[in-house]
Design a protein around this motif. Structure first.
Motif, short mmCIF file in Angstrom:
data_model
loop_
_atom_site.label_atom_id
_atom_site.label_comp_id
_atom_site.label_asym_id
_atom_site.label_seq_id
_atom_site.Cartn_x
_atom_site.Cartn_y
_atom_site.Cartn_z
N ARG A 152 0.87 -1.02 0.04
CA ARG A 152 0.03 -0.04 -0.04
C ARG A 152 0.92 1.20 0.01
O ARG A 152 0.55 2.26 -0.79
N LEU A 153 2.00 1.24 0.75
CA LEU A 153 2.82 2.32 0.95
C LEU A 153 3.77 2.57 -0.47
O LEU A 153 3.66 3.83 -1.11
N ALA A 154 3.95 1.46 -1.14
CA ALA A 154 4.65 1.60 -2.70
C ALA A 154 3.62 2.08 -3.59
O ALA A 154 3.87 3.12 -4.40
N ASP A 155 2.13 2.01 -3.42
CA ASP A 155 1.05 2.36 -4.19
C ASP A 155 0.78 3.95 -4.03
O ASP A 155 0.89 5.00 -4.98
N TYR A 156 1.01 4.21 -2.49
CA TYR A 156 0.70 5.74 -2.28
C TYR A 156 1.97 6.63 -2.67
O TYR A 156 1.90 7.75 -3.24
N ALA A 157 3.05 5.81 -2.82
CA ALA A 157 4.45 6.59 -3.12
C ALA A 157 4.22 7.05 -4.47
O ALA A 157 4.65 8.31 -5.02
N VAL A 158 3.95 6.08 -5.52
CA VAL A 158 3.76 6.18 -6.57
C VAL A 158 2.72 7.64 -7.05
O VAL A 158 3.07 8.40 -7.73
N ARG A 159 1.60 7.52 -6.51
CA ARG A 159 0.54 8.56 -6.73
C ARG A 159 0.89 9.76 -6.06
O ARG A 159 0.56 10.74 -6.66
N LEU A 160 1.47 9.89 -4.64
CA LEU A 160 2.08 11.00 -4.34
C LEU A 160 3.18 11.70 -5.31
O LEU A 160 3.08 12.83 -5.33
N GLU A 161 4.26 10.70 -5.90
CA GLU A 161 4.94 11.63 -6.78
C GLU A 161 4.39 12.20 -7.98
O GLU A 161 4.66 13.31 -8.40
N GLN A 162 3.37 11.61 -8.43
CA GLN A 162 2.46 11.94 -9.62
C GLN A 162 1.93 13.12 -9.32
O GLN A 162 1.77 14.29 -9.81
N LEU A 163 1.30 13.32 -7.84
CA LEU A 163 0.67 14.71 -7.67
C LEU A 163 1.56 15.71 -7.49
O LEU A 163 1.25 16.78 -7.80
N ALA A 164 2.77 15.29 -6.90
CA ALA A 164 3.80 16.40 -6.79
C ALA A 164 4.36 17.03 -8.14
O ALA A 164 4.34 18.22 -8.28
N ASN A 188 7.39 2.13 11.86
CA ASN A 188 6.73 3.47 11.50
C ASN A 188 5.37 2.90 11.16
O ASN A 188 5.27 2.04 10.15
N SER A 189 4.20 3.66 11.32
CA SER A 189 2.86 3.21 10.94
C SER A 189 2.83 3.48 9.45
O SER A 189 3.62 4.20 8.78
N LEU A 190 1.94 3.02 9.01
CA LEU A 190 1.65 3.35 7.29
C LEU A 190 1.09 5.05 7.08
O LEU A 190 1.85 5.42 6.37
N ALA A 191 0.71 5.65 8.16
CA ALA A 191 0.30 6.78 8.07
C ALA A 191 1.53 7.75 8.26
O ALA A 191 1.75 8.70 7.51
N GLU A 192 2.51 7.37 9.06
CA GLU A 192 3.71 8.12 9.17
C GLU A 192 4.60 7.92 8.15
O GLU A 192 5.12 9.02 7.60
N ASN A 193 4.89 6.71 7.30
CA ASN A 193 5.67 6.54 6.16
C ASN A 193 5.06 7.27 5.16
O ASN A 193 5.76 7.46 4.15
N THR A 194 3.71 7.27 5.17
CA THR A 194 3.08 8.17 3.82
C THR A 194 3.33 9.54 4.22
O THR A 194 3.77 10.03 2.93
N LEU A 251 0.45 18.01 -0.03
CA LEU A 251 0.04 16.69 -0.71
C LEU A 251 -0.82 15.69 -0.28
O LEU A 251 -1.90 15.10 -0.96
N LEU A 252 -0.93 15.61 1.11
CA LEU A 252 -1.67 14.63 1.94
C LEU A 252 -2.85 15.35 2.01
O LEU A 252 -4.08 14.54 1.81
N ARG A 253 -3.17 16.67 1.82
CA ARG A 253 -4.60 17.25 2.08
C ARG A 253 -5.48 17.10 0.54
O ARG A 253 -6.30 16.93 0.69
N GLU A 254 -4.44 17.04 -0.33
CA GLU A 254 -5.07 16.83 -1.86
C GLU A 254 -5.03 15.34 -2.45
O GLU A 254 -5.36 15.08 -3.55
N ALA A 255 -4.55 14.51 -1.63
CA ALA A 255 -4.46 13.11 -2.12
C ALA A 255 -5.88 12.60 -1.82
O ALA A 255 -5.99 11.73 -0.69
N GLY A 256 -6.66 12.66 -2.74
CA GLY A 256 -7.77 11.87 -2.28
C GLY A 256 -8.13 10.55 -2.36
O GLY A 256 -8.85 9.79 -1.97
N PHE A 257 -6.76 9.93 -2.66
CA PHE A 257 -6.99 8.34 -2.80
C PHE A 257 -6.44 7.95 -1.37
O PHE A 257 -6.45 6.48 -1.22
N LEU A 258 -6.21 8.71 -0.44
CA LEU A 258 -5.75 8.08 0.79
C LEU A 258 -7.02 7.87 1.67
O LEU A 258 -7.77 8.83 1.74
#
Length: 465
Positions: free
Chosen positions: A11-23, A96-102, A278-285
């Motif tokens: 899940r973290l790997a998926d969020y990382a890819v999507r956060l990078e695209q959002l950035a 770390n928790s998933l939220a912390e590493n996100t 980025l976290l605020r605008e990451a609707g996929f989280l």
């Protein structure tokens, strides 16, 4: 590895890819970032050594114990460590928790954008290279070879001296610079520029005056030299090549770390601004994960620790985050990116920390009296700015320069007390000068002033810097 851990990492790997695209959609530009999960013990080692693999020295062990004690007392927690380069390397805690590493992932993307685009980071990366981890590992290997050949006592003596001077570099000079010229230009010889050359060849013009061809040795140094590591490495009268290599290795790492030190408030604030956005605008989280991540964000950027309600030490995350928020709100993102690219902490604080924001953040200058009472001494904006920046001058060290190398090999140093604004910590000074004395192996003297303002010349075994 448990199924739960595997699911978390996926899940973290998926969020990382999507956060990078959002950035990228928001205009951030960065070199590739490689993330590694590491245990707490390894993260502590990275934090105290400054690099995953570095020349080993007893002082890092002392720092490790101090960091471990602070962590157990709840006064320090390391979420991540990131090293700029191409690629950037980021380390996050495996527990770390998933939220912390996100949150850490979004934070690191902000750091990577800063490192690629800030002028100071770019200038020093061009000099020191973009593969610091590999370079540091190679230097550590050379040190191990020196230990095997020359023994721990000899090598540690050299490393003691080099590390005690690691703040004494001249960041206005290039990392790779030649030795001084051996001889002065011949007297009477005009400067060799193109105009003078063409003028001298005009018909009917008198021949230029003959130069005095007798060669005169140039003084060493030709000007006060603030880069003590460079000077000792190149002019130490009895240093062997492996000893010079250690001094130059410590100097190169000091150049790499300089932008991190000089831009700490800007850099941490920029990364904190972007991880929050980025976290605020990451609707996929998931909503629960977002709330947990924002709780961690609040812990990172708060002005004080624990239940303490008056901040006597500066949190660079808090100050930097608040300043970037204010800049973006008042001037827009284009102006914020220009400021990020052009400034370091000195320009950032002096130009963009105003009275309104200082009052909003409840910033002040405090003093501690001899009886232990601490009180607010000043709320003037100029005093606040200079108090924030004071530890950053000259890499946080007193300004000391080599002024003369005598024919007998003795060395003269001068403490620039008039412009420095710092006194000398005599206990630390004595230790440092003992290290320098062992390496230079000739008399060393330092010109400074005592607490009464009386100019004094002090021998190496009595005082230092």
């Amino acid at each position: 590895m448990s199924e739960r851990t595997v699911d978390r990492d996926l899940r973290l790997a998926d969020y990382a890819v999507r956060l990078e695209q959002l950035a990228l959609e928001h205009g951030l530009a960065f070199d590739p970032v490689h993330f590694d999960m590491v245990p707490n013990s390894f993260m502590l080692e990275i934090a105290v050594y400054g690099l995953p693999v570095r020349m080993r020295h007893w002082s890092f062990g002392v720092r490790y114990i101090h960091q471990l004690v602070r962590q157990h007392m709840g006064n320090s927690r390391i979420f991540e460590v990131m090293f700029p380069g191409d690629p950037c390397r980021a380390f996050m805690l495996e527990h770390n928790s998933l939220a912390e590493n996100t949150l850490v992932t979004a934070h690191v993307l902000g750091h990577a954008d800063f490192a690629k685009n800030n002028a100071l980071f770019r200038r020093f990366a061009a000099m020191a290279g973009s593969h610091i981890l590999e370079q540091s590992a190679a230097r550590a290997q050379r040190l191990e070879m020196a230990l095997a050949e020359h023994g721990q006592e000899k090598v540690e003596t050299v490393l003691d001296a080099a590390l005690s001077l690691e703040a004494h570099i001249d960041t206005e000079q290039p990392l790779h610079r030649p030795r001084y010229p051996d001889y002065l230009a011949p007297a009477g010889l005009p400067a060799a520029d193109g105009f003078r050359g063409r003028y001298a060849r005009l018909p009917g013009e008198a021949d230029p005056p003959e130069a005095d061809t007798r060669r005169q040795r140039a003084p060493v140094p030709p000007h006060p030299e603030r880069d003590l590591l460079w000077f000792i490495a190149h002019y130490g009268p009895e240093l062997e090549e492996w000893e010079r290599d250690i001094f130059l290795a410590v100097r190169e790492e000091a150049f790499y770390f300089h932008p991190i030190h000089a831009c700490q408030i800007m850099n941490e604030g920029w990364a904190s601004y972007w991880h929050a956005r980025l976290l605020r605008e990451a609707g996929f989280l998931p909503h629960e994960l977002y709330l947990a991540a924002i709780k961690s964000h609040s812990d990172v950027v708060r002005p004080f620790a624990g239940s303490q309600q008056l901040a006597l030490s500066l949190n660079p995350y808090h100050l930097g985050f608040a300043m970037w928020e204010a800049i973006v709100e008042r001037q827009g993102m284009d102006a914020a990116r220009r400021i990020m690219q052009e400034e370091d902490d000195f320009g950032f604080i002096r130009n963009y920390l105003d009275e309104e924001l200082a009052a909003q953040l409840d910033l002040f200058v405090h003093e501690t009296r001899k009886d232990g009472e601490t009180r607010i001494a000043n709320r003037d904006i100029h005093a606040i700015r200079e108090a924030i920046l004071a530890p950053k001058y000259n890499y946080g060290a007193p300004s000391v320069a080599v002024t003369a190398l005598k024919v007998d090999g003795s060395l003269e140093l001068r403490h620039d007390f008039q412009h420095d604004g710092r006194g000398l910590d005599l206990q630390q000074a004595e230790r440092v000068m003992e290290y320098v004395d062992r390496i230079w192996r000739r008399p060393v003297a330092l010109n400074t002033v005592d607490f009464r303002g009386v100019v004094r010349t002090l021998p190496a075994r009595k005082i230092g810097f």
